[in-house]
Design a protein around this motif. Sequence first.
Motif, PDB file in Angstrom:
ATOM      1  N   SER A 111      48.536  -3.011 -27.346  1.00 42.96           N
ATOM      2  CA  SER A 111      48.895  -2.346 -26.102  1.00 42.96           C
ATOM      3  C   SER A 111      48.064  -1.073 -25.930  1.00 42.96           C
ATOM      4  O   SER A 111      47.474  -0.565 -26.890  1.00 42.96           O
ATOM      5  CB  SER A 111      50.383  -1.982 -26.123  1.00 42.96           C
ATOM      6  OG  SER A 111      50.637  -1.003 -27.116  1.00 42.96           O
ATOM      7  N   ALA A 112      48.052  -0.555 -24.702  1.00 41.98           N
ATOM      8  CA  ALA A 112      47.319   0.679 -24.424  1.00 41.98           C
ATOM      9  C   ALA A 112      47.848   1.860 -25.250  1.00 41.98           C
ATOM     10  O   ALA A 112      47.050   2.634 -25.791  1.00 41.98           O
ATOM     11  CB  ALA A 112      47.364   0.983 -22.930  1.00 41.98           C
ATOM     12  N   PRO A 113      49.197   2.024 -25.385  1.00 40.72           N
ATOM     13  CA  PRO A 113      49.696   3.132 -26.220  1.00 40.72           C
ATOM     14  C   PRO A 113      49.267   3.025 -27.687  1.00 40.72           C
ATOM     15  O   PRO A 113      48.960   4.032 -28.325  1.00 40.72           O
ATOM     16  CB  PRO A 113      51.217   3.015 -26.078  1.00 40.72           C
ATOM     17  CG  PRO A 113      51.426   2.346 -24.767  1.00 40.72           C
ATOM     18  CD  PRO A 113      50.300   1.368 -24.660  1.00 40.72           C
ATOM     19  N   THR A 114      49.227   1.792 -28.216  1.00 45.64           N
ATOM     20  CA  THR A 114      48.792   1.598 -29.602  1.00 45.64           C
ATOM     21  C   THR A 114      47.311   1.940 -29.743  1.00 45.64           C
ATOM     22  O   THR A 114      46.891   2.565 -30.723  1.00 45.64           O
ATOM     23  CB  THR A 114      49.037   0.144 -30.052  1.00 45.64           C
ATOM     24  OG1 THR A 114      50.432  -0.157 -29.910  1.00 45.64           O
ATOM     25  CG2 THR A 114      48.611  -0.066 -31.493  1.00 45.64           C
ATOM     26  N   LEU A 115      46.520   1.550 -28.740  1.00 39.00           N
ATOM     27  CA  LEU A 115      45.093   1.880 -28.741  1.00 39.00           C
ATOM     28  C   LEU A 115      44.901   3.395 -28.691  1.00 39.00           C
ATOM     29  O   LEU A 115      44.045   3.945 -29.388  1.00 39.00           O
ATOM     30  CB  LEU A 115      44.407   1.222 -27.544  1.00 39.00           C
ATOM     31  CG  LEU A 115      42.896   1.455 -27.408  1.00 39.00           C
ATOM     32  CD1 LEU A 115      42.151   0.806 -28.573  1.00 39.00           C
ATOM     33  CD2 LEU A 115      42.380   0.927 -26.076  1.00 39.00           C
ATOM     34  N   TYR A 116      45.717   4.060 -27.884  1.00 40.46           N
ATOM     35  CA  TYR A 116      45.659   5.525 -27.770  1.00 40.46           C
ATOM     36  C   TYR A 116      45.911   6.161 -29.138  1.00 40.46           C
ATOM     37  O   TYR A 116      45.152   7.037 -29.575  1.00 40.46           O
ATOM     38  CB  TYR A 116      46.703   5.998 -26.758  1.00 40.46           C
ATOM     39  CG  TYR A 116      46.771   7.496 -26.593  1.00 40.46           C
ATOM     40  CD1 TYR A 116      46.001   8.145 -25.640  1.00 40.46           C
ATOM     41  CD2 TYR A 116      47.612   8.267 -27.405  1.00 40.46           C
ATOM     42  CE1 TYR A 116      46.064   9.520 -25.484  1.00 40.46           C
ATOM     43  CE2 TYR A 116      47.678   9.648 -27.266  1.00 40.46           C
ATOM     44  CZ  TYR A 116      46.903  10.265 -26.290  1.00 40.46           C
ATOM     45  OH  TYR A 116      46.963  11.627 -26.152  1.00 40.46           O
TER      46      TYR A 116
END
Length: 201
Positions: A111-116
């Motif tokens: 997910s985008a938050p995990t990538l962040y």
Amino acid sequence: MPFHVEIDSTLDQICILFEPAALPAFTPESYQDLLATDHVFDMFTHKCDFFLEQVFDEDSLLKRAEKLENLLLQNLNIRQSEKMIEALHLIKTGYEQNLTIETLAKKLGMSAPTLYRLFKNNVGMNPKSYLNTYRFRNTLNEILRGQHHLTTIAYTNLYYDQAHFIKDFKAFSGFSPGQLLHKISIEQNDLAWIYNNKNQS
């Protein structure tokens, strides 16, 4: 980002350039802690007895480099995230295809938050900032090599137009591409030094 220094005498410097996400292999400290301290080298030496003084006491540059290399090798602990290695590879190979954050997250299966969080923990910045920095570094290197016209450089690095190119470049360097090209005094590998003579108007 550029920074200003005043040099009033001969400069004796040591500069260690790490590849993106390589720093965590040499210290368990977070990027936030490294940025907050005025004594970054203590992170590597564990407050070792005057290590930098010992290095600067060496007149031979080869012996200095050997001391630094030995120190870093003693600290080396390769525990880099496989996902981070994959992310950096995808950016390097997919950059010219205008890789987006959404595409990168999808290719990594996260997910985008995990990538962040992955980027903040490994390179100290969010993925969008990293992509912008990566583009700027490519642009700067092309300008320093002088292989292409500025318009061609802007186009190949996927800037919308010349105004976007100049605005983005000034945000990173403080100068427009043309201004920086005329102000560069010294180039050392990946570093560009600008010398401002106080006697000049």
